[in-house]
Design an enzyme around this catalytic site. Structure first.
Site, PDB file in Angstrom:
ATOM      1  N   LYS A  19       2.546 -99.399  30.988  1.00 12.35           N
ATOM      2  CA  LYS A  19       2.599 -98.173  31.810  1.00 12.35           C
ATOM      3  C   LYS A  19       3.558 -98.347  32.994  1.00 12.35           C
ATOM      4  O   LYS A  19       4.385 -97.478  33.251  1.00 12.35           O
ATOM      5  CB  LYS A  19       1.195 -97.806  32.340  1.00 12.35           C
ATOM      6  CG  LYS A  19       0.166 -97.520  31.263  1.00 12.35           C
ATOM      7  CD  LYS A  19      -1.170 -97.109  31.847  1.00 12.35           C
ATOM      8  CE  LYS A  19      -1.868 -98.181  32.645  1.00 12.35           C
ATOM      9  NZ  LYS A  19      -2.303 -99.363  31.873  1.00 12.35           N
ATOM     10  N   ARG A  93      -8.960 -92.413  34.980  1.00  8.98           N
ATOM     11  CA  ARG A  93      -9.459 -93.450  34.073  1.00  8.98           C
ATOM     12  C   ARG A  93     -10.854 -93.118  33.572  1.00  8.98           C
ATOM     13  O   ARG A  93     -11.418 -93.893  32.791  1.00  8.98           O
ATOM     14  CB  ARG A  93      -9.509 -94.777  34.812  1.00  8.98           C
ATOM     15  CG  ARG A  93      -8.373 -95.738  34.503  1.00  8.98           C
ATOM     16  CD  ARG A  93      -8.602 -96.974  35.347  1.00  8.98           C
ATOM     17  NE  ARG A  93      -7.949 -98.146  34.869  1.00  8.98           N
ATOM     18  CZ  ARG A  93      -6.745 -98.558  35.260  1.00  8.98           C
ATOM     19  NH1 ARG A  93      -6.037 -97.827  36.083  1.00  8.98           N
ATOM     20  NH2 ARG A  93      -6.254 -99.693  34.819  1.00  8.98           N
ATOM     21  N   ARG A 127       2.200-112.112  33.308  1.00  9.61           N
ATOM     22  CA  ARG A 127       2.737-111.060  34.194  1.00  9.61           C
ATOM     23  C   ARG A 127       2.855-111.576  35.627  1.00  9.61           C
ATOM     24  O   ARG A 127       1.962-112.211  36.144  1.00  9.61           O
ATOM     25  CB  ARG A 127       1.809-109.839  34.167  1.00  9.61           C
ATOM     26  CG  ARG A 127       2.142-108.812  35.232  1.00  9.61           C
ATOM     27  CD  ARG A 127       1.613-107.426  34.918  1.00  9.61           C
ATOM     28  NE  ARG A 127       0.169-107.318  34.969  1.00  9.61           N
ATOM     29  CZ  ARG A 127      -0.490-106.183  34.711  1.00  9.61           C
ATOM     30  NH1 ARG A 127       0.177-105.092  34.366  1.00  9.61           N
ATOM     31  NH2 ARG A 127      -1.801-106.141  34.765  1.00  9.61           N
ATOM     32  N   ARG A 160      -1.608-111.542  39.485  1.00  5.75           N
ATOM     33  CA  ARG A 160      -2.783-110.794  39.918  1.00  5.75           C
ATOM     34  C   ARG A 160      -4.070-111.573  39.629  1.00  5.75           C
ATOM     35  O   ARG A 160      -4.184-112.199  38.584  1.00  5.75           O
ATOM     36  CB  ARG A 160      -2.811-109.432  39.205  1.00  5.75           C
ATOM     37  CG  ARG A 160      -1.834-108.444  39.797  1.00  5.75           C
ATOM     38  CD  ARG A 160      -1.665-107.193  38.982  1.00  5.75           C
ATOM     39  NE  ARG A 160      -2.885-106.628  38.427  1.00  5.75           N
ATOM     40  CZ  ARG A 160      -2.923-105.489  37.745  1.00  5.75           C
ATOM     41  NH1 ARG A 160      -1.808-104.795  37.558  1.00  5.75           N
ATOM     42  NH2 ARG A 160      -4.062-105.036  37.262  1.00  5.75           N
ATOM     43  N   ARG A 171     -11.634-105.907  31.434  1.00 10.66           N
ATOM     44  CA  ARG A 171     -10.880-104.661  31.684  1.00 10.66           C
ATOM     45  C   ARG A 171     -10.664-103.890  30.383  1.00 10.66           C
ATOM     46  O   ARG A 171     -10.676-102.659  30.368  1.00 10.66           O
ATOM     47  CB  ARG A 171      -9.546-104.988  32.362  1.00 10.66           C
ATOM     48  CG  ARG A 171      -9.756-105.382  33.826  1.00 10.66           C
ATOM     49  CD  ARG A 171      -8.582-106.156  34.380  1.00 10.66           C
ATOM     50  NE  ARG A 171      -7.350-105.428  34.340  1.00 10.66           N
ATOM     51  CZ  ARG A 171      -6.141-105.996  34.283  1.00 10.66           C
ATOM     52  NH1 ARG A 171      -6.020-107.306  34.238  1.00 10.66           N
ATOM     53  NH2 ARG A 171      -5.072-105.251  34.254  1.00 10.66           N
TER      54      ARG A 171
HETATM   55  N1  GDP Z   1       6.409-109.465  25.555  1.00 12.17           N
HETATM   56  C1  GDP Z   1       6.464-108.227  26.057  1.00 12.17           C
HETATM   57  N2  GDP Z   1       6.049-108.010  27.307  1.00 12.17           N
HETATM   58  C2  GDP Z   1       6.129-106.748  27.781  1.00 12.17           C
HETATM   59  C3  GDP Z   1       6.619-105.658  27.016  1.00 12.17           C
HETATM   60  N3  GDP Z   1       6.556-104.532  27.775  1.00 12.17           N
HETATM   61  C4  GDP Z   1       6.043-104.896  28.965  1.00 12.17           C
HETATM   62  N4  GDP Z   1       5.795-106.234  28.985  1.00 12.17           N
HETATM   63  C5  GDP Z   1       5.225-107.066  30.042  1.00 12.17           C
HETATM   64  O1  GDP Z   1       3.802-106.942  29.896  1.00 12.17           O
HETATM   65  C6  GDP Z   1       3.160-106.945  31.170  1.00 12.17           C
HETATM   66  C7  GDP Z   1       2.355-105.648  31.295  1.00 12.17           C
HETATM   67  O2  GDP Z   1       3.234-104.549  31.414  1.00 12.17           O
HETATM   68  P1  GDP Z   1       2.977-103.435  32.544  1.00 12.17           P
HETATM   69  O3  GDP Z   1       4.113-102.463  32.511  1.00 12.17           O
HETATM   70  O4  GDP Z   1       2.663-104.094  33.842  1.00 12.17           O
HETATM   71  O5  GDP Z   1       1.645-102.736  31.901  1.00 12.17           O
HETATM   72  P2  GDP Z   1       0.505-101.812  32.530  1.00 12.17           P
HETATM   73  O6  GDP Z   1      -0.625-102.735  32.901  1.00 12.17           O
HETATM   74  O7  GDP Z   1       0.138-100.878  31.429  1.00 12.17           O
HETATM   75  O8  GDP Z   1       1.101-101.105  33.727  1.00 12.17           O
HETATM   76  C8  GDP Z   1       4.273-107.099  32.217  1.00 12.17           C
HETATM   77  O9  GDP Z   1       4.394-108.486  32.531  1.00 12.17           O
HETATM   78  C9  GDP Z   1       5.522-106.606  31.479  1.00 12.17           C
HETATM   79  O10 GDP Z   1       6.712-107.203  31.980  1.00 12.17           O
HETATM   80  C10 GDP Z   1       7.076-105.926  25.669  1.00 12.17           C
HETATM   81  O11 GDP Z   1       7.520-105.045  24.934  1.00 12.17           O
HETATM   82  N5  GDP Z   1       6.960-107.225  25.258  1.00 12.17           N
HETATM   83  N1  ADP Z   2      -8.301 -94.573  38.303  1.00 11.04           N
HETATM   84  C1  ADP Z   2      -9.005 -95.696  38.570  1.00 11.04           C
HETATM   85  N2  ADP Z   2     -10.354 -95.674  38.598  1.00 11.04           N
HETATM   86  C2  ADP Z   2     -11.073 -96.765  38.861  1.00 11.04           C
HETATM   87  N3  ADP Z   2     -10.538 -97.972  39.096  1.00 11.04           N
HETATM   88  C3  ADP Z   2      -9.193 -98.073  39.094  1.00 11.04           C
HETATM   89  C4  ADP Z   2      -8.349 -96.939  38.836  1.00 11.04           C
HETATM   90  N4  ADP Z   2      -7.059 -97.346  38.887  1.00 11.04           N
HETATM   91  C5  ADP Z   2      -7.081 -98.653  39.151  1.00 11.04           C
HETATM   92  N5  ADP Z   2      -8.360 -99.101  39.273  1.00 11.04           N
HETATM   93  C6  ADP Z   2      -8.793-100.496  39.573  1.00 11.04           C
HETATM   94  O1  ADP Z   2      -7.627-101.298  39.766  1.00 11.04           O
HETATM   95  C7  ADP Z   2      -7.499-102.272  38.725  1.00 11.04           C
HETATM   96  C8  ADP Z   2      -6.038-102.475  38.390  1.00 11.04           C
HETATM   97  O2  ADP Z   2      -5.500-101.260  37.923  1.00 11.04           O
HETATM   98  P1  ADP Z   2      -4.018-101.185  37.312  1.00 11.04           P
HETATM   99  O3  ADP Z   2      -3.060-101.837  38.236  1.00 11.04           O
HETATM  100  O4  ADP Z   2      -3.795 -99.764  36.929  1.00 11.04           O
HETATM  101  O5  ADP Z   2      -4.156-102.142  36.075  1.00 11.04           O
HETATM  102  P2  ADP Z   2      -3.548-102.107  34.627  1.00 11.04           P
HETATM  103  O6  ADP Z   2      -2.391-101.182  34.607  1.00 11.04           O
HETATM  104  O7  ADP Z   2      -3.177-103.516  34.366  1.00 11.04           O
HETATM  105  O8  ADP Z   2      -4.719-101.611  33.864  1.00 11.04           O
HETATM  106  C9  ADP Z   2      -8.392-101.745  37.598  1.00 11.04           C
HETATM  107  O9  ADP Z   2      -8.861-102.769  36.738  1.00 11.04           O
HETATM  108  C10 ADP Z   2      -9.538-101.111  38.403  1.00 11.04           C
HETATM  109  O10 ADP Z   2     -10.416-102.091  38.935  1.00 11.04           O
END
Ligand code: GDP
Ligand code: ADP
Length: 226
Positions: A19, A93, A127, A160, A171
């Site tokens: 995301k 969420r 990450r 993190r 999570r």
């Molecule tokens: N190996 C791999 N890592 C990725 C890819 N896309 C994103 N990532 C990495 O996966 C981790 C999670 O991505 P992130 O955008 O933070 O996901 P979010 O938690 O959904 O916001 C980060 O360290 C990114 O750099 C992919 O296509 N392949």
């Molecule tokens: N909309 C939400 N409602 C409740 N908790 C949230 C929300 N957004 C974020 N959080 C809290 O912050 C943490 C990290 O969120 P986020 O950075 O969006 O993580 P990721 O994208 O890796 O799921 C979540 O695991 C939760 O504890």
């Protein structure tokens, strides 16, 4: 007379589905403000605000922050964005959060990143993030130019507290139980668009084409004249 067309989008997907990475590309390609609930919470923790201090243990344990606190926080941030188009990442969420958002804003589209859980787990333990900007790196996928440092500011990157294998498992459970129903909520409203895959670089072109079409069609809320 200028007619301002506002676009309100949400990006969803399990933790680690990309995301943040795709939001950054969307922000660069389209004129949208990006608001990440996780970044806002982490900024509150860093600044030791009352909310940050209260919510830190909840977040570190992989649990969701209570709906009322989260909703108040995000709606206040959205109010500050005023007459701008935006992309909301990490909120809503829960169905209660989605309903609270709906009470105030018309959501034009919801981009859902459907990435398998097995793919996600190993991504999150490698990450690295730049706290103040929310920029994300990965030691294999997109490593920083200098290990441990942000490309733009040169400041240190951190891992993190909630990216440990045990907390990631919690999570993902929270996602299944509390967030997946939100997908049904948006599907029933006809605004959900699903993008499935295991690699961001393959998913992104589809998201780009979809949003280009949406924004070109003008098939979204026209808020009037300014
Ligand atoms: N190996 C791999 N890592 C990725 C890819 N896309 C994103 N990532 C990495 O996966 C981790 C999670 O991505 P992130 O955008 O933070 O996901 P979010 O938690 O959904 O916001 C980060 O360290 C990114 O750099 C992919 O296509 N392949
Ligand atoms: N909309 C939400 N409602 C409740 N908790 C949230 C929300 N957004 C974020 N959080 C809290 O912050 C943490 C990290 O969120 P986020 O950075 O969006 O993580 P990721 O994208 O890796 O799921 C979540 O695991 C939760 O504890």
């Amino acid at each position: 007379m200028v007619v301002r067309v506002l676009f309100r989008a949400v990006i969803m997907g399990p933790p680690g589905s990309g995301k943040g990475t795709i939001s950054d590309r969307i922000r660069k390609s389209f004129e949208l403000k990006h608001l990440s609930s996780g970044d806002i919470l982490r900024a509150n923790i860093k600044a030791k605000t009352e909310i940050g201090l209260l919510m830190k243990s909840c977040i570190d344990q992989g649990q969701l922050v209570p709906d009322d606190i989260m909703t108040r926080l995000i709606l206040a941030e959205l109010r500050n964005l005023g007459q701008n188009s935006w992309l909301l990442d990490g909120f809503p969420r829960t169905v209660r959060q989605a309903e609270a958002l709906d009470d105030v804003y018309n959501i034009d589209t919801v981009v859902n990143l459907n990435v398998p859980f097995e793919t996600i787990k190993e991504r999150l333990t490698s990450r690295w993030v730049h706290l103040s900007s929310g920029r994300v790196y990965n030691t294999t996928f997109n490593p920083p130019k200098i290990p441990g440092l942000d490309d733009i500011t040169g400041e240190p990157l951190i891992q993190r507290n909630d990216d440990t294998p045990e907390t990631v498992t919690k999570r993902l459970k929270a996602y299944e139980m509390q967030t997946q129903p939100v997908l049904e909520y948006y599907r029933s409203k006809g605004v959900l668009e699903v993008f499935s895959g295991t690699e961001t670089n393959k998913i992104w072109p589809h998201v780009h084409t979809f949003l280009s079409g949406k924004l070109a069609s003008g098939n979204h809320q026209v808020t009037g004249t300014v």
